[in-house]
Design a protein around this motif. Sequence first.
Motif, PDB file in Angstrom:
ATOM      1  N   UNK A   1      12.597  -5.077  -2.484  1.00 31.58           N
ATOM      2  CA  UNK A   1      12.310  -4.773  -3.616  1.00 31.58           C
ATOM      3  C   UNK A   1      10.753  -4.634  -3.699  1.00 31.58           C
ATOM      4  N   UNK A   2       9.947  -4.598  -2.556  1.00 32.31           N
ATOM      5  CA  UNK A   2       8.504  -4.907  -2.701  1.00 32.31           C
ATOM      6  C   UNK A   2       7.863  -3.485  -2.156  1.00 32.31           C
ATOM      7  N   UNK A   3       8.757  -2.438  -1.898  1.00 32.03           N
ATOM      8  CA  UNK A   3       7.998  -1.340  -1.457  1.00 32.03           C
ATOM      9  C   UNK A   3       6.849  -0.625  -1.986  1.00 32.03           C
ATOM     10  N   UNK A   4       6.726  -0.931  -3.347  1.00 36.29           N
ATOM     11  CA  UNK A   4       5.627  -0.296  -4.104  1.00 36.29           C
ATOM     12  C   UNK A   4       4.402  -1.184  -3.970  1.00 36.29           C
ATOM     13  N   UNK A   5       4.429  -2.492  -3.629  1.00 37.66           N
ATOM     14  CA  UNK A   5       3.459  -3.415  -3.393  1.00 37.66           C
ATOM     15  C   UNK A   5       2.756  -3.459  -1.910  1.00 37.66           C
ATOM     16  N   UNK A   6       3.538  -2.748  -0.973  1.00 35.31           N
ATOM     17  CA  UNK A   6       3.348  -2.894   0.330  1.00 35.31           C
ATOM     18  C   UNK A   6       2.066  -1.995   0.701  1.00 35.31           C
ATOM     19  N   UNK A   7       1.026  -2.588   1.551  1.00 34.25           N
ATOM     20  CA  UNK A   7      -0.248  -1.781   1.615  1.00 34.25           C
ATOM     21  C   UNK A   7       0.060  -0.755   3.137  1.00 34.25           C
ATOM     22  N   UNK A   8       1.312  -0.967   3.625  1.00 36.18           N
ATOM     23  CA  UNK A   8       1.746   0.023   4.726  1.00 36.18           C
ATOM     24  C   UNK A   8       2.998   0.581   4.477  1.00 36.18           C
ATOM     25  N   UNK A   9       3.147   2.023   4.991  1.00 30.05           N
ATOM     26  CA  UNK A   9       4.404   2.470   4.700  1.00 30.05           C
ATOM     27  C   UNK A   9       5.189   2.137   5.611  1.00 30.05           C
ATOM     28  N   UNK A  10       6.506   2.974   5.606  1.00 29.12           N
ATOM     29  CA  UNK A  10       7.532   2.446   6.866  1.00 29.12           C
ATOM     30  C   UNK A  10       7.224   3.065   8.205  1.00 29.12           C
ATOM     31  N   UNK A  11       6.508   3.822   8.290  1.00 30.74           N
ATOM     32  CA  UNK A  11       5.789   4.332   9.662  1.00 30.74           C
ATOM     33  C   UNK A  11       4.774   3.375  10.022  1.00 30.74           C
ATOM     34  N   UNK A  12       4.402   2.592   9.083  1.00 31.89           N
ATOM     35  CA  UNK A  12       2.936   1.722   9.416  1.00 31.89           C
ATOM     36  C   UNK A  12       1.745   2.292   9.334  1.00 31.89           C
ATOM     37  N   UNK A  13       1.705   3.484   8.361  1.00 30.46           N
ATOM     38  CA  UNK A  13       0.583   4.173   7.894  1.00 30.46           C
ATOM     39  C   UNK A  13       0.035   3.466   6.886  1.00 30.46           C
ATOM     40  N   UNK A  14      -1.220   3.490   6.622  1.00 29.45           N
ATOM     41  CA  UNK A  14      -1.811   2.554   5.464  1.00 29.45           C
ATOM     42  C   UNK A  14      -1.857   3.600   4.187  1.00 29.45           C
ATOM     43  N   UNK A  15      -1.679   2.894   3.081  1.00 31.78           N
ATOM     44  CA  UNK A  15      -1.887   3.593   2.003  1.00 31.78           C
ATOM     45  C   UNK A  15      -3.157   3.472   1.586  1.00 31.78           C
ATOM     46  N   UNK A  16      -3.742   4.192   0.320  1.00 26.74           N
ATOM     47  CA  UNK A  16      -5.210   4.187   0.116  1.00 26.74           C
ATOM     48  C   UNK A  16      -5.826   2.922  -0.173  1.00 26.74           C
ATOM     49  N   UNK A  17      -5.268   1.836  -0.752  1.00 29.28           N
ATOM     50  CA  UNK A  17      -5.951   0.693  -0.967  1.00 29.28           C
ATOM     51  C   UNK A  17      -6.371  -0.042   0.310  1.00 29.28           C
ATOM     52  N   UNK A  18      -5.492   0.250   1.391  1.00 23.51           N
ATOM     53  CA  UNK A  18      -5.899  -0.601   2.758  1.00 23.51           C
ATOM     54  C   UNK A  18      -7.028   0.315   3.103  1.00 23.51           C
ATOM     55  N   UNK A  19      -7.192   1.359   2.999  1.00 20.46           N
ATOM     56  CA  UNK A  19      -8.588   2.015   3.782  1.00 20.46           C
ATOM     57  C   UNK A  19      -9.838   1.748   2.731  1.00 20.46           C
ATOM     58  N   UNK A  20      -9.530   1.572   1.289  1.00 22.49           N
ATOM     59  CA  UNK A  20     -10.573   1.091   0.472  1.00 22.49           C
ATOM     60  C   UNK A  20     -11.238  -0.205   0.593  1.00 22.49           C
ATOM     61  N   UNK A  21     -10.022  -1.172   0.714  1.00 23.23           N
ATOM     62  CA  UNK A  21     -10.573  -2.566   1.014  1.00 23.23           C
ATOM     63  C   UNK A  21     -11.179  -2.731   2.305  1.00 23.23           C
ATOM     64  N   UNK A  22     -10.779  -2.007   3.352  1.00 24.05           N
ATOM     65  CA  UNK A  22     -11.288  -2.057   4.642  1.00 24.05           C
ATOM     66  C   UNK A  22     -12.977  -1.835   4.675  1.00 24.05           C
ATOM     67  N   UNK A  23     -13.222  -0.711   3.724  1.00 24.11           N
ATOM     68  CA  UNK A  23     -14.772  -0.273   3.771  1.00 24.11           C
ATOM     69  C   UNK A  23     -15.361  -1.338   2.689  1.00 24.11           C
TER      70      UNK A  23
END
Length: 455
Positions: free
Chosen positions: A296-318
């Motif tokens: 039930x946590x797919x909308x909280x995940x920072x990575x998608x099912x292929x391991x690709x990052x959502x936008x918040x990953x890249x934003x916090x990374x910077x």
Amino acid sequence: MKKAILAGLLFLTFSRPVSALENNKVGIHVTQIEDLEKAAQLVNSSGGDWGYVTIVIQETDRNYDKWQKFFDTCRQSHLIPLVRIATHLNGDTWEKPSESSIEEWANFLNSLNWPVKNQYVIVFNEPNHAKEWGDRIDPGEYAIILDKALTIFKQKNPDFFVLNAGFDQAAPDSLETMEEARFLREMEARVPGIFSRLDGWVSHSYPNHGFVGKPWETGRATVKGYEWELAVLKGSFNLAKDLPVFVSETGWPHSGRFYHQETVAQYFKLAFENVWLQDAKVLAITPFILNYPYYPFEYFSWLDALGNPYSQYEEVKTLKKVRGEPEQKQNYELVNLSLPPFLMTNFVLKGKVILSNTGQSIWGEKELRLKAKAPGLKLTDLSLPAERRVKPGETVEFLFTLEAPATSGDYTVSWEGLAKYEIRVFDVWGLTGSKNTPLNSFLEGIFGFWYGFKP
């Protein structure tokens, strides 16, 4: 014998004041060892080092090899673990822990070599939800379990840093949940002073209700919800100590009925830069969750099912971060020392010391040099080559040179943190009254071959 082996094993701990150390607050919630590479790339980016990860260990998964490997990977990746202990699921409900299980948890976690001195343990999860506590709500029972954990973990090892379960700040009074302030009051009534025993405060500061709050909102059930919780502790229970805060869960879901991922990314940026990183009370923030792209946590995940990052990953990374410098135990055991009990005057010995790394740090990440202590003798320091790395559990050989003086007598040899070793220096030429006799040449050859002396 060619080598003098010490009868005992020697032990040394270096320490530094915690207040003198830098802290990288940025972290992320993970579920498995495979997440650590992406976690480190996220939290240790942009000038950062030694960020945090929150991980859950279930009682059915207390496997030493698995979790020692996890801690070793944290050590190599420069990640500080926050370990939340858990029971196991029975259907959709977490079983209630028993008091006896606390001893088992303390024994298991104390058997592991943690990557840093502070061994952070979160005692279960959201007990103001019935489904987190055996399908019932019992604040007094949780207070007893927490009190027992504080006692037993500290008895096992004072380096355990014991933290409360995070609570659902938005939960109402109902058959399935209890309002948090009421839950805390009933905990205090059952075990007076329970909150003053904590080492820190874990907060689930989600932007509620419905996970659609804004990063600039304050008060209960916001990204600054921990401030409301601390106010309750101080105002209702006269808590005198200032508990450091660990926001072990927070975040916005990204989906059509919540926010677009770009909006989530900007909200995280604002929350980190304007709230959490600016607040000295907050020591760590580990949003939920790095890699769980499933119900039930797919909308909280920072990575998608292929391991690709959502936008918040890249934003916090910077985001600009701090190079953390957590305290680590640097312990070692002296395994072997090639040193004779006597030397000839004016001779040079080339010897070696073998040490085993029994501490937490990886030797060589910082300079490792043990100062020589040998009054009246010329003894070199023990120094690890700059390119060498020695992990806990590994041994390493240090080479040294010892030059005997021209004066006979009893001397001591040691290095920083090692026991003294006594050596007698004598004038071999005095045995015959001449330096050029066959006996003296023979003795010189024996010393040179057996101990590696050079005149």
